[in-house]
Write an enzyme that holds these catalytic residues in place. Structure first.
Site, PDB file in Angstrom:
ATOM      1  N   ASN A 180       4.240 -89.279 -35.543  1.00 39.04           N
ATOM      2  CA  ASN A 180       3.962 -89.004 -34.125  1.00 39.04           C
ATOM      3  C   ASN A 180       2.912 -89.918 -33.528  1.00 39.04           C
ATOM      4  O   ASN A 180       2.169 -89.536 -32.638  1.00 39.04           O
ATOM      5  CB  ASN A 180       3.530 -87.544 -33.924  1.00 39.04           C
ATOM      6  CG  ASN A 180       4.640 -86.594 -34.323  1.00 39.04           C
ATOM      7  OD1 ASN A 180       5.824 -86.903 -34.103  1.00 39.04           O
ATOM      8  ND2 ASN A 180       4.290 -85.483 -34.920  1.00 39.04           N
ATOM      9  N   ARG A 181       2.850 -91.128 -34.033  1.00 38.80           N
ATOM     10  CA  ARG A 181       1.920 -92.140 -33.521  1.00 38.80           C
ATOM     11  C   ARG A 181       0.443 -91.744 -33.656  1.00 38.80           C
ATOM     12  O   ARG A 181      -0.421 -92.270 -32.952  1.00 38.80           O
ATOM     13  CB  ARG A 181       2.219 -92.468 -32.053  1.00 38.80           C
ATOM     14  CG  ARG A 181       3.661 -92.898 -31.797  1.00 38.80           C
ATOM     15  CD  ARG A 181       3.718 -94.087 -30.864  1.00 38.80           C
ATOM     16  NE  ARG A 181       5.058 -94.521 -30.531  1.00 38.80           N
ATOM     17  CZ  ARG A 181       5.869 -95.175 -31.334  1.00 38.80           C
ATOM     18  NH1 ARG A 181       5.495 -95.456 -32.555  1.00 38.80           N
ATOM     19  NH2 ARG A 181       7.066 -95.548 -30.935  1.00 38.80           N
ATOM     20  N   LEU A 182       0.166 -90.805 -34.562  1.00 39.34           N
ATOM     21  CA  LEU A 182      -1.238 -90.440 -34.802  1.00 39.34           C
ATOM     22  C   LEU A 182      -1.746 -91.325 -35.944  1.00 39.34           C
ATOM     23  O   LEU A 182      -2.108 -90.859 -37.018  1.00 39.34           O
ATOM     24  CB  LEU A 182      -1.348 -88.947 -35.128  1.00 39.34           C
ATOM     25  CG  LEU A 182      -0.866 -88.052 -33.983  1.00 39.34           C
ATOM     26  CD1 LEU A 182      -0.886 -86.586 -34.389  1.00 39.34           C
ATOM     27  CD2 LEU A 182      -1.736 -88.271 -32.740  1.00 39.34           C
TER      28      LEU A 182
END
Ligand SMILES: Cc1cc2nc3c(=O)[nH]c(=O)nc-3n(C[C@H](O)[C@H](O)[C@H](O)COP(=O)(O)O)c2cc1C
Length: 202
Positions: A180-182
């Site tokens: 999740n692009r974290l």
């Protein structure tokens, strides 16, 4: 693929160059060109200038690559000895950024590296005036033929205009992709006491 959840937990905060070495070892034999890096220099007019080169040496001093000193990048580095570089390990979701001053690799180290290159590559260092205009391709092949003749039966010496540069990093950023692009980003700044470490938002 091996994807740690937390870079600092996985590797500790000590030495980013050690982690870069680990990441290259992870990618060796798995990715096609794990040592390909985009190298950004400063042009003679003060503008960004970027191209790919291959990382040929990594140790506590920094990142080393080899090239023609009279090429565009060579001229730019000799005039403004700073650079930044980036490697991307697709599949491992990893990015390595480094920036800092650049020095010329000493003669002995460059000679040693040149002597281990395939003969055809050694000859092309003599044949190519890298980054100069080439009106017809045949000219390059003629110059290769001349070099073959000139060094027939002897070892090919390293041309004076060909050698290595080393980026001695003052900043290294390691980027590890996460769901999740974290993503995890750790920035290391060289200080007199060692490396200072901070995590950046993705
Ligand atoms: C994957 C890859 C690796 C390369 N490695 C090198 C290298 O190690 N040294 C080099 O001089 N050029 C290398 N090149 C060619 C450079 O990208 C560039 O075309 C050339 O060095 C001239 O750049 P300049 O005119 O900015 O000096 C490589 C190109 C690619 C695509």
């Amino acid at each position: 693929m091996n994807r740690p959840q937390d870079l600092l937990e996985s590797y500790g905060a000590s030495d980013p160059l050690f982690v870069v070495g680990q990441w290259l070892a992870d990618a060796d034999g798995v990715l096609p060109e794990p040592r390909a890096m985009a190298l950004a220099t400063v042009s003679l007019r003060g503008l960004p200038s970027v191209r790919m080169v291959l990382l040929r040496g990594l140790d506590a001093r920094g990142f080393t690559w080899y090239t023609n000193f009279s090429s565009r990048k060579g001229t730019e580095l000799l005039a403004t000895p700073v650079a930044s570089l980036v490697l991307h390990h697709q599949g491992f979701e990893r990015q390595i950024r480094a920036e800092g001053p650049v020095v010329v690799v000493d003669r002995d180290e460059a000679n040693d590296y040149f002597s281990k290159r395939p003969r055809g590559h050694q000859l092309s260092a003599w044949a190519s005036a890298q980054s100069q205009p080439l009106p017809v391709l045949a000219e390059l092949l003629e110059r290769e033929a001349e070099a073959i003749k000139r060094f027939s039966g002897v070892e090919v010496p390293r041309p004076d205009y060909w050698g290595g540069f080393r980026l001695e990093p003052t900043v290294i950023e390691l980027w590890q992709g996460r769901a999740n692009r974290l993503h995890d980003r750790i920035r290391f700044d060289r200080t007199e006491a060692g490396w200072s470490v901070e995590r950046l938002q993705p």
